[in-house]
Motif scaffolding. Sequence first.
Motif, PDB file in Angstrom:
ATOM      1  N   MET A 155      34.349 -24.453 -17.045  1.00 47.41           N
ATOM      2  CA  MET A 155      33.289 -23.569 -16.606  1.00 47.41           C
ATOM      3  C   MET A 155      33.483 -22.156 -17.158  1.00 47.41           C
ATOM      4  O   MET A 155      32.533 -21.546 -17.592  1.00 47.41           O
ATOM      5  CB  MET A 155      33.259 -23.568 -15.071  1.00 47.41           C
ATOM      6  CG  MET A 155      32.186 -22.704 -14.498  1.00 47.41           C
ATOM      7  SD  MET A 155      30.589 -23.401 -14.886  1.00 47.41           S
ATOM      8  CE  MET A 155      29.554 -22.407 -13.908  1.00 47.41           C
ATOM      9  N   ILE A 156      34.730 -21.674 -17.118  1.00 47.14           N
ATOM     10  CA  ILE A 156      35.019 -20.336 -17.641  1.00 47.14           C
ATOM     11  C   ILE A 156      34.707 -20.286 -19.133  1.00 47.14           C
ATOM     12  O   ILE A 156      34.089 -19.337 -19.612  1.00 47.14           O
ATOM     13  CB  ILE A 156      36.489 -19.952 -17.385  1.00 47.14           C
ATOM     14  CG1 ILE A 156      36.772 -19.889 -15.898  1.00 47.14           C
ATOM     15  CG2 ILE A 156      36.838 -18.649 -18.071  1.00 47.14           C
ATOM     16  CD1 ILE A 156      36.194 -18.695 -15.196  1.00 47.14           C
ATOM     17  N   ARG A 157      35.120 -21.329 -19.855  1.00 42.92           N
ATOM     18  CA  ARG A 157      34.874 -21.375 -21.296  1.00 42.92           C
ATOM     19  C   ARG A 157      33.366 -21.339 -21.584  1.00 42.92           C
ATOM     20  O   ARG A 157      32.923 -20.663 -22.501  1.00 42.92           O
ATOM     21  CB  ARG A 157      35.500 -22.620 -21.907  1.00 42.92           C
ATOM     22  CG  ARG A 157      35.378 -22.684 -23.408  1.00 42.92           C
ATOM     23  CD  ARG A 157      36.054 -23.910 -23.962  1.00 42.92           C
ATOM     24  NE  ARG A 157      37.473 -23.906 -23.644  1.00 42.92           N
ATOM     25  CZ  ARG A 157      38.428 -23.502 -24.486  1.00 42.92           C
ATOM     26  NH1 ARG A 157      38.111 -23.115 -25.685  1.00 42.92           N
ATOM     27  NH2 ARG A 157      39.678 -23.520 -24.124  1.00 42.92           N
ATOM     28  N   TYR A 158      32.595 -22.053 -20.778  1.00 43.23           N
ATOM     29  CA  TYR A 158      31.143 -22.067 -20.938  1.00 43.23           C
ATOM     30  C   TYR A 158      30.578 -20.658 -20.764  1.00 43.23           C
ATOM     31  O   TYR A 158      29.780 -20.189 -21.575  1.00 43.23           O
ATOM     32  CB  TYR A 158      30.504 -23.026 -19.927  1.00 43.23           C
ATOM     33  CG  TYR A 158      29.004 -22.993 -19.950  1.00 43.23           C
ATOM     34  CD1 TYR A 158      28.296 -23.710 -20.911  1.00 43.23           C
ATOM     35  CD2 TYR A 158      28.286 -22.244 -19.029  1.00 43.23           C
ATOM     36  CE1 TYR A 158      26.918 -23.679 -20.949  1.00 43.23           C
ATOM     37  CE2 TYR A 158      26.910 -22.202 -19.057  1.00 43.23           C
ATOM     38  CZ  TYR A 158      26.223 -22.923 -20.017  1.00 43.23           C
ATOM     39  OH  TYR A 158      24.855 -22.872 -20.060  1.00 43.23           O
ATOM     40  N   LEU A 159      31.008 -19.959 -19.698  1.00 41.59           N
ATOM     41  CA  LEU A 159      30.517 -18.605 -19.451  1.00 41.59           C
ATOM     42  C   LEU A 159      30.921 -17.642 -20.564  1.00 41.59           C
ATOM     43  O   LEU A 159      30.110 -16.813 -20.995  1.00 41.59           O
ATOM     44  CB  LEU A 159      31.030 -18.104 -18.102  1.00 41.59           C
ATOM     45  CG  LEU A 159      30.470 -18.821 -16.878  1.00 41.59           C
ATOM     46  CD1 LEU A 159      31.171 -18.335 -15.619  1.00 41.59           C
ATOM     47  CD2 LEU A 159      28.985 -18.628 -16.782  1.00 41.59           C
ATOM     48  N   VAL A 160      32.154 -17.754 -21.027  1.00 41.86           N
ATOM     49  CA  VAL A 160      32.616 -16.882 -22.107  1.00 41.86           C
ATOM     50  C   VAL A 160      31.800 -17.134 -23.377  1.00 41.86           C
ATOM     51  O   VAL A 160      31.381 -16.194 -24.051  1.00 41.86           O
ATOM     52  CB  VAL A 160      34.126 -17.087 -22.366  1.00 41.86           C
ATOM     53  CG1 VAL A 160      34.555 -16.411 -23.649  1.00 41.86           C
ATOM     54  CG2 VAL A 160      34.933 -16.573 -21.192  1.00 41.86           C
ATOM     55  N   ASN A 161      31.551 -18.404 -23.671  1.00 41.36           N
ATOM     56  CA  ASN A 161      30.755 -18.721 -24.857  1.00 41.36           C
ATOM     57  C   ASN A 161      29.338 -18.175 -24.734  1.00 41.36           C
ATOM     58  O   ASN A 161      28.766 -17.705 -25.711  1.00 41.36           O
ATOM     59  CB  ASN A 161      30.721 -20.234 -25.095  1.00 41.36           C
ATOM     60  CG  ASN A 161      32.034 -20.756 -25.619  1.00 41.36           C
ATOM     61  OD1 ASN A 161      32.827 -20.012 -26.213  1.00 41.36           O
ATOM     62  ND2 ASN A 161      32.293 -22.025 -25.403  1.00 41.36           N
ATOM     63  N   ARG A 162      28.751 -18.242 -23.541  1.00 37.66           N
ATOM     64  CA  ARG A 162      27.399 -17.703 -23.352  1.00 37.66           C
ATOM     65  C   ARG A 162      27.387 -16.189 -23.508  1.00 37.66           C
ATOM     66  O   ARG A 162      26.435 -15.622 -24.029  1.00 37.66           O
ATOM     67  CB  ARG A 162      26.837 -18.074 -21.979  1.00 37.66           C
ATOM     68  CG  ARG A 162      26.623 -19.553 -21.730  1.00 37.66           C
ATOM     69  CD  ARG A 162      25.627 -20.282 -22.629  1.00 37.66           C
ATOM     70  NE  ARG A 162      26.047 -20.552 -23.970  1.00 37.66           N
ATOM     71  CZ  ARG A 162      26.882 -21.520 -24.366  1.00 37.66           C
ATOM     72  NH1 ARG A 162      27.419 -22.322 -23.497  1.00 37.66           N
ATOM     73  NH2 ARG A 162      27.183 -21.673 -25.641  1.00 37.66           N
ATOM     74  N   MET A 163      28.445 -15.533 -23.027  1.00 33.46           N
ATOM     75  CA  MET A 163      28.481 -14.068 -23.109  1.00 33.46           C
ATOM     76  C   MET A 163      28.632 -13.569 -24.542  1.00 33.46           C
ATOM     77  O   MET A 163      28.362 -12.408 -24.822  1.00 33.46           O
ATOM     78  CB  MET A 163      29.620 -13.518 -22.249  1.00 33.46           C
ATOM     79  CG  MET A 163      29.397 -13.745 -20.772  1.00 33.46           C
ATOM     80  SD  MET A 163      27.778 -13.245 -20.259  1.00 33.46           S
ATOM     81  CE  MET A 163      28.153 -11.921 -19.199  1.00 33.46           C
ATOM     82  N   ARG A 164      29.019 -14.443 -25.443  1.00 36.18           N
ATOM     83  CA  ARG A 164      29.145 -14.065 -26.856  1.00 36.18           C
ATOM     84  C   ARG A 164      27.809 -14.108 -27.586  1.00 36.18           C
ATOM     85  O   ARG A 164      27.712 -13.652 -28.716  1.00 36.18           O
ATOM     86  CB  ARG A 164      30.116 -15.007 -27.563  1.00 36.18           C
ATOM     87  CG  ARG A 164      31.535 -14.827 -27.106  1.00 36.18           C
ATOM     88  CD  ARG A 164      32.439 -15.762 -27.842  1.00 36.18           C
ATOM     89  NE  ARG A 164      33.814 -15.567 -27.397  1.00 36.18           N
ATOM     90  CZ  ARG A 164      34.807 -16.350 -27.715  1.00 36.18           C
ATOM     91  NH1 ARG A 164      34.594 -17.415 -28.459  1.00 36.18           N
ATOM     92  NH2 ARG A 164      36.013 -16.104 -27.281  1.00 36.18           N
ATOM     93  N   GLU A 165      26.795 -14.642 -26.943  1.00 38.01           N
ATOM     94  CA  GLU A 165      25.495 -14.807 -27.591  1.00 38.01           C
ATOM     95  C   GLU A 165      24.579 -13.633 -27.265  1.00 38.01           C
ATOM     96  O   GLU A 165      24.429 -13.255 -26.106  1.00 38.01           O
ATOM     97  CB  GLU A 165      24.849 -16.112 -27.133  1.00 38.01           C
ATOM     98  CG  GLU A 165      25.649 -17.332 -27.530  1.00 38.01           C
ATOM     99  CD  GLU A 165      25.043 -18.616 -27.008  1.00 38.01           C
ATOM    100  OE1 GLU A 165      23.967 -18.575 -26.380  1.00 38.01           O
ATOM    101  OE2 GLU A 165      25.663 -19.664 -27.239  1.00 38.01           O
ATOM    102  N   PRO A 166      23.957 -13.040 -28.287  1.00 35.40           N
ATOM    103  CA  PRO A 166      23.045 -11.914 -28.043  1.00 35.40           C
ATOM    104  C   PRO A 166      21.886 -12.273 -27.117  1.00 35.40           C
ATOM    105  O   PRO A 166      21.419 -11.427 -26.347  1.00 35.40           O
ATOM    106  CB  PRO A 166      22.533 -11.558 -29.437  1.00 35.40           C
ATOM    107  CG  PRO A 166      23.544 -12.104 -30.383  1.00 35.40           C
ATOM    108  CD  PRO A 166      24.123 -13.320 -29.708  1.00 35.40           C
TER     109      PRO A 166
END
Length: 64
Positions: free
Chosen positions: A1-12
């Motif tokens: 779940m954390i990895r998913y959120l981090v990946n989303r936060m990298r997207e403009p």
Amino acid sequence: MIRYLVNRMREPSTWAGLAGLALALGISEAEWQVWSAAAAALASLAAMLLWERPGADRGEAGEP
């Protein structure tokens, strides 16, 4: 779940969506600047405190 959120936060598009949501909820531009500055400060602190992946300095992928 954390990895998913981090990946989303990298997207403009995530940041654009957050800005649109904030405006829809009535957050003023000044309040948005305060929140984004706080988020930047926390991200900077995390960048200073978190360990790099093993082999990152040699261009290796390291463990996921």
